[in-house]
Write an enzyme that holds these catalytic residues in place. Structure first.
Site, PDB file in Angstrom:
ATOM      1  N   ALA A  94       0.840  -1.195   0.000  1.00  0.00           N
ATOM      2  CA  ALA A  94       0.000   0.000   0.000  1.00  0.00           C
ATOM      3  C   ALA A  94       0.881   1.255   0.000  1.00  0.00           C
ATOM      4  CB  ALA A  94      -0.866  -0.015   1.242  1.00  0.00           C
ATOM      5  N   GLU A 143      -1.257 -10.097  -0.679  1.00  0.00           N
ATOM      6  CA  GLU A 143      -2.655 -10.247  -0.233  1.00  0.00           C
ATOM      7  C   GLU A 143      -3.601 -10.339  -1.433  1.00  0.00           C
ATOM      8  OE1 GLU A 143      -2.280  -6.914   2.595  1.00  0.00           O
ATOM      9  OE2 GLU A 143      -3.163  -8.265   4.066  1.00  0.00           O
ATOM     10  N   GLY A 175       0.610  -5.792   0.381  1.00  0.00           N
ATOM     11  CA  GLY A 175      -0.674  -5.798  -0.318  1.00  0.00           C
ATOM     12  C   GLY A 175      -0.621  -6.600  -1.606  1.00  0.00           C
TER      13      GLY A 175
END
Ligand code: NAD
Length: 710
Positions: free
Chosen positions: A66, A115, A112
């Site tokens: 992020a 993920e 991220g």
């Protein structure tokens, strides 16, 4: 489907939509980028022609984490939670979406990025790339399902290891552990992803069966889970003192991993929010961002660094051998010079020793090392052989005459644009450069021992060091993966003077009857890797004595040595190298050195000083007040002007606890006025050593802080 996006290139081929993510420089998950990803997926889902989606990155990156500057700005916990839950919806929409999504991981896949990949239905990765959840390193936990999806793929023990330490693993390891389904050479990544898409199309694979959230086979039963979690907590407690995130990550897995995946995500989001608003996360994110910005000075903006291919290394001793390790590891041709063949042979064996650990843990083989030495290292006892070098680094005896003699000769041998760098610990760079026709080419490159491991590189500009020399040195520092912190010439440069003020205060306290063992404990409990006595024994009490003598001479009355330190020096117990210093090392375990204890005892008796027991807080605040004050003097003396960099230097060079952000960040949190008033009180009690720097007084009066005032 829609194809015109700013950050996504869309290609459609036989029912497969390839979405190439392209948000330079590293495919960071900024808000607009995520919005486009969402839009492209919805568009692909709505197009009957498209059966499978492949997500991949352009150039070297898949998806980075992020945008942490967005997280850094959030102040209230209540405003984070909805953002996190909203983002979860996006990942859920991939995982529970109507069509299979394949992650074709072309580059490092961290935070991220991983993920999102785990929310996809198939993960195919290029050989050698890294996958991981490094969030704890910036004080956070994965906040987009990482703590809930990774254990479902790799099992709880491996997920705990990866998430609570932040360590990445290779794609190959990921394949073994289960978070990667296939590893292929980068060149065939897309064609293999296309083959996987065919397997979904033919029904060999079914994306509904492959949703990570539904996986249970890797999860432990209740009893096993309890045992694994309790072990992880013990491990985290050993290393994670002062940190929050590793414990929150463990808690997320302890309370999560249930049959209700949405509830698990909610738990993670709550714990993520706790971390995101913590002072620790703010400090660690600050350090991360400042580390990226280190060395990017306005002074050298736009200056093209000289190309460095060949480096001449003068001296293969303790420092020289460590620096050669770095040069070989980063592909520089290296010419090692030393005074005679015997010194060279000693140097080569010292260089080999610096590689012992990576060989032991299997990161490289003996053959790799032999090849590196064979291909990249030549040796010589003649300075004339330095003529092919682009940069010379000198690490010979700490003697101005010897060093200047070498430079004088080298300026006749080397091309005029070659940078001359000295690794002196304390000799003035400006004076050393004065023997050169062009003093602008000289600079200090102060490595720390062990050079191959310590991340800090203190770069010292002499009065005449040119911008070109500086630009080249910073670029070189980056090339050997150091954190380059630029300061100006002055006694002890920045790091030694800062350390001297901080740790040096401890001897004064000992002279007032404080127990050295309690000082040691206070400093370690504060988060430093070791206390002043252990550190002193490691560096050598004689060396420290001479450093402080030098400060006494050059910086005046504020730097008078403590009387007891003179007596300690006279014992000849200089630390580990003499078998005893503050501690005696002759037995199995170090014990307080009786000889030193006797000296202290006699001193206190003669002066009629009674034993004293200050609180840990008093001890630390006294040491820190002196350190902060010295930092202010150094800014005033124009040794340094970037508080962010000064903090990085003591974190990377002295092991100051990162979660505290650094000495100057600590000062800002403490409050400059409080620091100033504390100094005034200490000055009254202990004298001129604590005389506040005029700059600090001005800051206390104007409300300026270190981080916002410069
Ligand atoms: P060292 O004693 O391990 O090595 C000294 C080197 O100098 C050897 O290669 C030796 O052969 C060479 N040498 C000996 N006599 C010489 C002479 N007359 N002329 C030229 N070279 C000679 O020392 P070191 O610890 O590697 O320190 C080297 C430099 O690095 C010094 O300037 C020191 O202040 C600085 N430094 C040391 C440390 C540390 O912790 N050791 C840390 C930072 C900087």
């Amino acid at each position: 489907m829609k194809t015109d996006y700013q950050t996504i290139q869309v290609e459609i081929n036989q029912g497969v939509a390839i979405l190439r993510l392209n948000n330079p420089p590293v495919n960071q998950l900024s808000k607009p980028f995520v919005e486009e990803m969402k839009d492209a997926l919805i568009s692909a889902y709505g197009d009957n022609e498209i059966q499978v989606v492949i997500l991949t990155g352009t150039e070297k990156n898949f998806i980075a984490g992020a945008d942490i500057t967005e997280i850094q700005q959030v102040k209230e916990r209540g405003s984070i939670l909805p953002l996190v839950m909203e983002n979860n919806k996006f990942l859920n929409s991939i995982e529970q979406g109507p069509k299979p999504v394949i992650a074709a991981i072309n580059g490092n896949c961290l935070g991220g990025g991983l993920e999102i990949a785990m929310a996809c239905h198939y993960r195919i990765a290029a050989k050698g790339i890294q996958v991981g959840q490094p969030e704890v390193q910036i004080g956070l936990i994965p906040g987009a399902g990482g703590t809930q999806r990774l254990p479902r793929l790799v099992g709880l023990p491996d997920a705990l290891k990866m998430i609570a330490t932040g360590q990445a693993i290779s794609a190959e390891e990921g394949l073994k552990k289960g978070c990667i389904d296939e590893v292929v050479p980068l060149e065939s990544l897309l064609s293999k992803a296309f083959e996987a898409a065919q397997r979904f199309l033919s029904g060999t694979l079914n994306h509904r069966d492959r949703m990570t959230r539904s996986r249970k086979d890797q999860l432990p039963n209740f009893v096993m889970k309890k045992m694994i979690i309790s072990y992880a907590r013990e491990e985290a407690a050993k290393k994670g003192k002062g940190y929050i995130a590793p414990f929150k990550a463990i808690e997320a897995m302890e309370r999560g991993l249930s049959n209700d995946f949405e509830a698990d995500l909610r738990i993670e989001a709550e714990l993520f929010s706790d971390c995101a608003v913590s002072e620790v996360a703010k400090n660690l994110i600050g350090i991360f961002l400042n580390t990226r910005a280190a060395g990017k000075l306005p002074r050298i903006k736009g200056i093209e660094p000289q190309k460095i291919r060949t480096v001449g290394m003068l001296g293969g001793g303790t420092m020289g051998s460590g620096i050669v390790n770095l040069l070989l590891n980063h592909g520089f041709k290296t010419i090692l010079w030393d005074i005679n063949e015997e010194a060279i042979q000693k140097g080569i064996s010292a260089i080999r020793k610096t590689f012992a650990y990576p060989i032991k843990i299997g990161k490289m083989t003996q053959e790799d090392l032999d090849r590196k030495i064979q291909d990249h290292l030549t040796t010589t006892t003649s300075l004339d052989d330095m003529k092919g070098a682009d940069l010379i680094i000198e690490a010979v005896l700490e003697d101005m005459n010897i060093k200047q003699g070498i430079w004088k000769k080298l300026q006749e041998v080397c091309r005029s644009e070659v940078t001359f760098a000295t690794n002196t610990s304390a000799l003035p760079i400006t004076e050393m450069a004065s023997v050169l026709k062009d003093p602008g080419r000289m600079i200090g490159l102060h490595f720390f021992n062990p050079a191959e491991r310590m991340q800090l590189l203190e770069i010292i500009c002499g009065k005449k060091t040119s911008d070109q020399t500086l630009a080249t040195s910073v670029a070189f520092g980056r090339a050997i993966r150091k954190v380059p912190i630029v300061v100006n010439d002055g006694p002890g440069f920045y790091v030694s003077r800062q350390l001297g003020a901080f740790m040096g205060e401890s001897t004064f306290m000992v002279g007032e009857g404080e127990d050295p063992a309690l000082i040691e404990e206070a400093v370690v409990d504060f988060g430093m890797p070791m206390g002043p006595a252990t550190l002193g024994d490691l560096t050598g009490l004689d060396i420290n004595y001479h450093v402080v003598k030098n400060f006494e001479k050059s910086l005046g009355e504020r730097w008078q040595m403590s009387p007891i330190y003179k007596l300690i020096y006279q014992t000849g117990c200089y630390g580990r190298k003499t078998g005893a210093g503050w501690y005696d090392y002759s037995g199995e375990k170090p014990i307080p050195n009786p000889k030193l204890q006797e000296v202290i005892h006699q001193y206190l008796k003669e002066k009629g000083i009674k034993p004293k027991k200050s609180s840990q807080k008093e001890i630390i605040e006294r040491m820190l007040a002196r350190a902060i004050n010295e930092a202010a003097y150094m800014i005033q003396d124009q040794i340094c002007d970037r508080p962010q960099d000064m903090d990085l230097a003591i974190i990377y060079g002295l092991g100051f606890p990162p979660y505290r952000g650094g000495i100057l960040r600590y000062a800002d949190t403490w409050g400059i006025r409080n620091v100033y008033e504390h100094l005034l009180k200490l000055e009254q009690e202990h004298g001129v050593r604590f005389k506040p720097a005029p700059l600090l007084k001005e800051m206390a009066e104007s409300g300026r802080t270190f981080y916002l005032g410069f």
